[in-house]
Scaffold this active site. Structure first.
Site, mmCIF file in Angstrom:
data_model
loop_
_atom_site.group_PDB
_atom_site.id
_atom_site.type_symbol
_atom_site.label_atom_id
_atom_site.label_comp_id
_atom_site.label_asym_id
_atom_site.label_seq_id
_atom_site.Cartn_x
_atom_site.Cartn_y
_atom_site.Cartn_z
ATOM 1 N N ASP A 42 -12.182 40.075 19.842
ATOM 2 C CA ASP A 42 -11.044 39.143 19.904
ATOM 3 C C ASP A 42 -11.327 37.919 20.784
ATOM 4 O O ASP A 42 -10.508 37.543 21.615
ATOM 5 C CB ASP A 42 -9.799 39.849 20.463
ATOM 6 C CG ASP A 42 -9.526 41.194 19.831
ATOM 7 O OD1 ASP A 42 -9.823 41.355 18.640
ATOM 8 O OD2 ASP A 42 -9.020 42.097 20.539
ATOM 9 N N GLU A 201 -2.892 39.752 11.532
ATOM 10 C CA GLU A 201 -2.850 39.537 12.979
ATOM 11 C C GLU A 201 -3.764 38.357 13.349
ATOM 12 O O GLU A 201 -4.324 37.680 12.498
ATOM 13 C CB GLU A 201 -3.336 40.797 13.704
ATOM 14 C CG GLU A 201 -4.777 41.176 13.371
ATOM 15 C CD GLU A 201 -5.184 42.540 13.881
ATOM 16 O OE1 GLU A 201 -4.312 43.277 14.396
ATOM 17 O OE2 GLU A 201 -6.377 42.881 13.756
#
Length: 320
Positions: A42, A201
């Site tokens: 991420d 997401e």
């Protein structure tokens, strides 16, 4: 050597060169190495001053149970230096102790604001430096779990040319809200929630040539098909229209699960790079992911071109 043999040798040499180039172009077994050591996911990439910075999730535990956030800096995108732990949940928060996920950072008012997921809430820290340490700005979540449909994770803040800042967040749904000037409050009645086709997401927004690009990850991060798509708008709050050519980032060959990205522009240039994670090579999975960076390009119409996850990253210098 006579002329006939010389000509034959030349033909063999040309064949060898062309064949080698073809193998290089089609090679899906030798991906560029990760830019960070060990397992990090991420990644949020940013540039402040004459340095690039990476803010990742610490990976390597089933259920993504990490408790700390780190920062990394680089002068050239290729060589990265650890700046250490910048936020430790058990030490620095009173309201969450684990599941430190998917951070983002923005600069405004001479301060650095660090947005992060913690135990499926979104928090915000503040510091005078991009390397922290960051202090919990509120003593509570900025967005508490259960506030909206889906998970309250994956924050991203975009600061527009006029100084207005917008928070994008959410798994399952994409949520947008304009932040107040203090960067740590907002009007909850003005949150916009929607779900672009394929959205899961990891939303990220940037602006290029007056156009706003909303990007996100599709599928689940444990799925080898995990990938990145995008939509565009003339407003930071939408409506966003999904591009016809998607995804723009996906795995191939040995590269699997390429997604949850961020984008950075080299200051003063129309030169862009995308940071993302992929399954660790070799033997990685959705809990063991590593960070990579690739060039990101556009065509003359402003469409994002497919990212080549096998393109070798070259050093980039920031000039004043």
């Amino acid at each position: 050597m006579n002329k006939k043999k010389s000509f034959l040798a030349l033909c063999i040499g040309i064949f060898f060169i062309l064949n080698t180039d073809a193998q290089t172009v089609n090679d899906t077994l030798n991906a560029p190495k990760a830019v960070l050591p060990n397992v990090y996911a991420d990644p949020h990439i940013a540039v402040f001053g004459k340095k690039f910075y990476l803010y990742p999730t610490t990976d390597g535990t089933v259920g993504w149970a990490s408790t700390q956030f780190t920062c990394w800096s680089s002068k050239d995108l290729v060589n990265w230096k650890s700046e250490g732990t910048i936020l430790d949940l058990p030490r620095d928060l009173s309201w969450a102790k684990a599941r430190a996920w998917a951070p983002a950072i923005a600069k405004k008012n001479g301060k650095y604001y660090y947005y992060f997921s913690a135990d499926v809430n979104i928090g915000v820290g503040i510091s005078d430096k991009p390397t922290g340490p960051f202090k919990d700005a509120l003593g509570k979540p900025l967005i508490p779990k259960g506030a909206l449909k889906g998970q309250m994770i994956d924050p991203m803040v975009f600061v527009d040319d006029d100084g207005a800042a917008y928070l994008y967040f959410g798994q399952g749904n994409c949520n947008i809200v304009k932040l107040n000037d203090d960067m740590i409050s907002y009007d909850a009645s003005k949150i916009i929630s929607f779900k672009p086709p394929g959205y899961n997401e990891g939303s990220f927004v940037f602006k290029r040539n007056g156009k706003y690009y909303l990007m996100w990850s599709e599928y689940d991060t444990r799925d080898p098909r995990y990938s990145v798509a995008y939509a565009t708008s003339h407003s930071p709050m939408g409506p966003f229209v999904k591009a016809s050519r998607n995804p723009v980032l996906k795995g191939k060959g040995i590269v699997k699960g390429a997604g949850h990205h961020s984008v950075v522009q080299v200051p003063g240039k129309d030169e862009w790079y995308i940071a993302y994670h992929r399954f660790k090579i070799p033997d990685g999975n959705g809990y063991n992911r590593e960070t990579a960076i690739s060039p990101m390009r556009f065509n003359d119409s402003g469409e994002i071109l497919p990212v080549d996850v096998f393109e070798k990253l070259k050093k980039v210098k920031i000039k004043n």
